[in-house]
Structures are given as structure tokens and as C-alpha cells.
Design a protein around this motif. Structure first.
Motif, PDB file in Angstrom:
ATOM      1  N   ALA A   1     -18.686  52.681  26.273  1.00 39.48           N
ATOM      2  CA  ALA A   1     -19.775  51.931  25.412  1.00 39.48           C
ATOM      3  C   ALA A   1     -20.974  51.967  26.083  1.00 39.48           C
ATOM      4  O   ALA A   1     -22.110  51.889  25.762  1.00 39.48           O
ATOM      5  CB  ALA A   1     -19.073  50.487  25.289  1.00 39.48           C
ATOM      6  N   VAL A   2     -20.840  51.568  27.672  1.00 42.15           N
ATOM      7  CA  VAL A   2     -22.257  51.559  28.403  1.00 42.15           C
ATOM      8  C   VAL A   2     -22.789  52.887  28.567  1.00 42.15           C
ATOM      9  O   VAL A   2     -23.981  53.036  28.463  1.00 42.15           O
ATOM     10  CB  VAL A   2     -21.872  51.061  29.774  1.00 42.15           C
ATOM     11  N   ALA A   3     -22.061  54.005  28.770  1.00 39.69           N
ATOM     12  CA  ALA A   3     -22.711  55.178  28.911  1.00 39.69           C
ATOM     13  C   ALA A   3     -23.099  55.656  27.562  1.00 39.69           C
ATOM     14  O   ALA A   3     -24.293  56.425  27.531  1.00 39.69           O
ATOM     15  CB  ALA A   3     -21.437  56.348  29.251  1.00 39.69           C
ATOM     16  N   LEU A   4     -22.780  55.357  26.427  1.00 42.51           N
ATOM     17  CA  LEU A   4     -23.257  55.702  25.197  1.00 42.51           C
ATOM     18  C   LEU A   4     -24.664  55.050  24.969  1.00 42.51           C
ATOM     19  O   LEU A   4     -25.515  55.535  24.578  1.00 42.51           O
ATOM     20  CB  LEU A   4     -22.419  55.358  24.055  1.00 42.51           C
ATOM     21  N   GLU A   5     -24.832  53.761  25.444  1.00 42.44           N
ATOM     22  CA  GLU A   5     -25.876  52.875  25.263  1.00 42.44           C
ATOM     23  C   GLU A   5     -26.997  53.593  26.456  1.00 42.44           C
ATOM     24  O   GLU A   5     -28.040  53.567  26.013  1.00 42.44           O
ATOM     25  CB  GLU A   5     -25.748  51.736  25.861  1.00 42.44           C
ATOM     26  N   MET A   6     -26.645  53.932  27.460  1.00 33.36           N
ATOM     27  CA  MET A   6     -27.397  54.684  28.285  1.00 33.36           C
ATOM     28  C   MET A   6     -27.918  56.040  27.839  1.00 33.36           C
ATOM     29  O   MET A   6     -29.296  56.218  27.967  1.00 33.36           O
ATOM     30  CB  MET A   6     -26.713  55.057  29.665  1.00 33.36           C
ATOM     31  N   ALA A   7     -27.213  56.759  27.107  1.00 31.38           N
ATOM     32  CA  ALA A   7     -27.658  57.941  26.422  1.00 31.38           C
ATOM     33  C   ALA A   7     -28.623  57.630  25.275  1.00 31.38           C
ATOM     34  O   ALA A   7     -29.641  58.197  25.139  1.00 31.38           O
ATOM     35  CB  ALA A   7     -26.499  58.715  25.784  1.00 31.38           C
ATOM     36  N   ARG A   8     -28.499  56.582  24.551  1.00 28.30           N
ATOM     37  CA  ARG A   8     -29.241  55.960  23.374  1.00 28.30           C
ATOM     38  C   ARG A   8     -30.905  55.639  24.108  1.00 28.30           C
ATOM     39  O   ARG A   8     -31.662  55.971  23.736  1.00 28.30           O
ATOM     40  CB  ARG A   8     -28.708  55.092  22.902  1.00 28.30           C
ATOM     41  N   GLN A   9     -30.893  55.047  25.370  1.00 28.86           N
ATOM     42  CA  GLN A   9     -31.862  54.425  25.895  1.00 28.86           C
ATOM     43  C   GLN A   9     -32.774  55.507  26.443  1.00 28.86           C
ATOM     44  O   GLN A   9     -34.023  55.709  26.320  1.00 28.86           O
ATOM     45  CB  GLN A   9     -31.617  53.343  26.660  1.00 28.86           C
ATOM     46  N   ASP A  10     -32.035  56.508  27.144  1.00 28.19           N
ATOM     47  CA  ASP A  10     -32.933  57.544  27.802  1.00 28.19           C
ATOM     48  C   ASP A  10     -33.337  58.605  26.987  1.00 28.19           C
ATOM     49  O   ASP A  10     -34.502  59.113  27.252  1.00 28.19           O
ATOM     50  CB  ASP A  10     -31.795  58.193  29.031  1.00 28.19           C
ATOM     51  N   GLY A  11     -32.452  59.074  25.968  1.00 26.98           N
ATOM     52  CA  GLY A  11     -32.833  60.199  25.116  1.00 26.98           C
ATOM     53  C   GLY A  11     -32.900  61.483  25.664  1.00 26.98           C
ATOM     54  O   GLY A  11     -33.453  62.348  24.817  1.00 26.98           O
TER      55      GLY A  11
END
Length: 271
Positions: free
Chosen positions: A134-144
Motif C-alpha cells: 500500500a505504501v509503495a502504491l502511494e509512492m508511485a501515485r505521488q512520484d508520477g
């Protein structure tokens, strides 16, 4: 009755594999433990732990699960290939940092900043098991700018999950530790429980979204069917791997997990 020659050979092969994996895990953990003192001190600031830093390929960054430790990734890192750098993100709360009330987006932002110190440019490869997915997916969302995101048997909470109290979380924590096969002392358990509780509560507020990344869900065959179904709207690929939520990262199933990850890492293409 004696076993057949084929079964005897298979038993010997599995015993040899288990010894090799145990040796690899001990080597990986020894490398972390033998880091220079100044490097270990910095982990109260930076969550990054280099598990297999050598290699020419783009690095893979794996986020800790609810317990906060990167130990579950030690063997996996060695199985992903000699040329594949692997860094893990360990919870700073295990090293004296303040824990407090957590929000998953804030945790992801902190970890993303640490990752971009190692890889300031170019598309990232991130992933995580359980809460870490879940944290990794949110990192992907934030970084783009993430090429590949591994989600390893991460649950999607109900729309209105209850907020568990400490007693309920203590029972979950005890079951989690037992399933991992760990035998920490009472003092270590007391230090680790607040990290576990904070991460579980943060996960219960998690709501996934589609991200600009190739998202691969590797779901354990022993997990509930609903977990896989709820991810269909968010994952580009779904593969069921051997084992349950815990044994997928343990011998003999970890080899199949590593193979599935190696295949994806070898065919990454930026959108």
C-alpha cells in the motif's frame, strides 16, 4: 515402506535448498548488522537499508510490512539476481524515531524522499509486502515517474473498517510474529508493538487508486478470494503465487515469488 527414489531425490533437493536459503538469509542480515556505526545511526534519519546494493540494473526499493523490519526481504533480495540492486525501507520507529498517529500518504512521502536520494532521476521500481504494498502504491501515485510497482499480497480494507483497540491489535501482533517464525524477547516485542499498531491503523485508512505505473499484484494462493477480486480495478497484472500470506516469503515458496518478480523486472518498459 521406503519412499520411491524420485521422492527421496526431491526431499534431498528441498533440504539442500532450505540450507542454501538459510545461509543466504544469514549472509544478508550479517551485511546489514555489520554496517559502519555511522551508517546505522543514520537509519534514525533515513529508512533505507541496502540489502543487495551491487549491480548495474535500476534498483528495486521494497517497503517494510506492518512489523517495520526489512528482515523478510533478506533472502528475496539475494534471489532476484546478482546484478539486481535491492534496497529496503525499514520503519524508523524501530530505531527510536517518533511513531505517533500515522497517515499512509505522509509515510509514503518520507520514504519517497529517501529513495530519490539514492536514485534522483529516472523511473523508479518499488514494491512491498502487506502494508508495504500500500505504501509503495502511494509512492508511485505521488512520484508520477514509477515504471513498476509490486504489490505483494496487500489487503484492501473495507469501506468503513473498525478502529481496533490495543487488545485486538496485540492479538494480531502475536499471530503475526508467530506466523513469521520469529522468537523475539519480551523487551523487543514491547518496542515493536507500537510500530505494528501504527502501521495497521494507517493501512485501515488506505484506499487505492489507479496510478501511472505498471502495477503487479502477486497474491498468495492461500489468501482469501476477495483480496484478489478487489484489486482487479487497480492492478495491471495479477498472478497467484504459492504459499499463504507468510509462507510466500519463506522456503520453499520464495523461489517462485522471486521468479515472478525477476520476470517483471526483466521486461519493464516505461509508459
Amino acid at each position: 515402506m521406503a519412499g520411491s527414489p524420485a521422492s527421496t531425490v526431491e526431499e534431498k533437493r528441498r533440504a539442500l535448498l532450505q540450507r542454501r536459503l538459510r545461509h543466504k538469509r544469514e549472509e544478508a542480515l550479517a551485511r546489514v548488522a555489520s554496517a559502519p556505526p555511522e551508517g546505522r545511526d543514520q537509519r534514525t534519519v533515513s529508512p533505507l537499508v541496502p540489502l543487495s546494493p551491487a549491480g548495474t540494473k535500476p534498483p528495486l526499493f521494497l517497503v517494510h510490512a506492518a512489523g517495520g523490519s526489512v528482515a523478510p526481504y533478506a533472502v528475496l533480495a539475494t534471489l532476484l539476481g546478482d546484478d539486481q540492486p535491492v534496497y529496503a525501507l525499514e520503519d524508523p520507529g524501530l530505531h527510536g524515531a517518533a511513531i505517533g498517529e500515522r497517515r499512509l500518504p505522509a509515510l509514503a512521502a518520507d520514504y519517497l524522499a529517501a529513495v530519490r536520494e539514492v536514485q534522483p532521476d529516472g523511473p523508479l521500481q518499488v514494491g512491498g509486502w502487506s502494508v508495504g504494498g500500500a505504501v509503495a502504491l502511494e509512492m508511485a501515485r505521488q512520484d508520477g515517474e514509477v515504471a513498476l510497482t509490486f504489490v505483494l499480497d496487500t489487503a484492501i480494507p473495507d469501506d468503513a473498517p473498525p478502529r481496533p483497540g490495543d487488545d485486538e491489535l496485540s492479538a494480531w501482533f502475536a499471530a503475526d510474529v508467530a506466523a513469521m517464525g520469529a522468537e523475539p524477547g519480551q523487551a523487543e516485542l514491547a518496542e515493536r508493538f507500537p510500530v505494528f499498531a501504527a502501521n495497521v491503523r494507517a493501512l485501515l485508512t488506505f484506499r487505492p487508486s489507479r496510478v501511472d505505473s505498471r502495477v503487479v499484484l502477486l497474491c498468495a494462493e492461500g489468501s482469501e478470494r476477495g483480496r484478489l477480486d478487489r484489486w482487479r480495478a487497480y492492478a495491471d497484472e495479477i498472478e497467484v503465487v504459492r504459499g499463504d500470506h507468510y509462507t510466500m516469503l519463506q522456503s520453499p515458496h520464495i523461489e517462485a515469488l522471486a521468479e515472478a518478480m525477476r520476470d517483471r523486472l526483466g521486461e519493464v518498459s516505461v509508459r
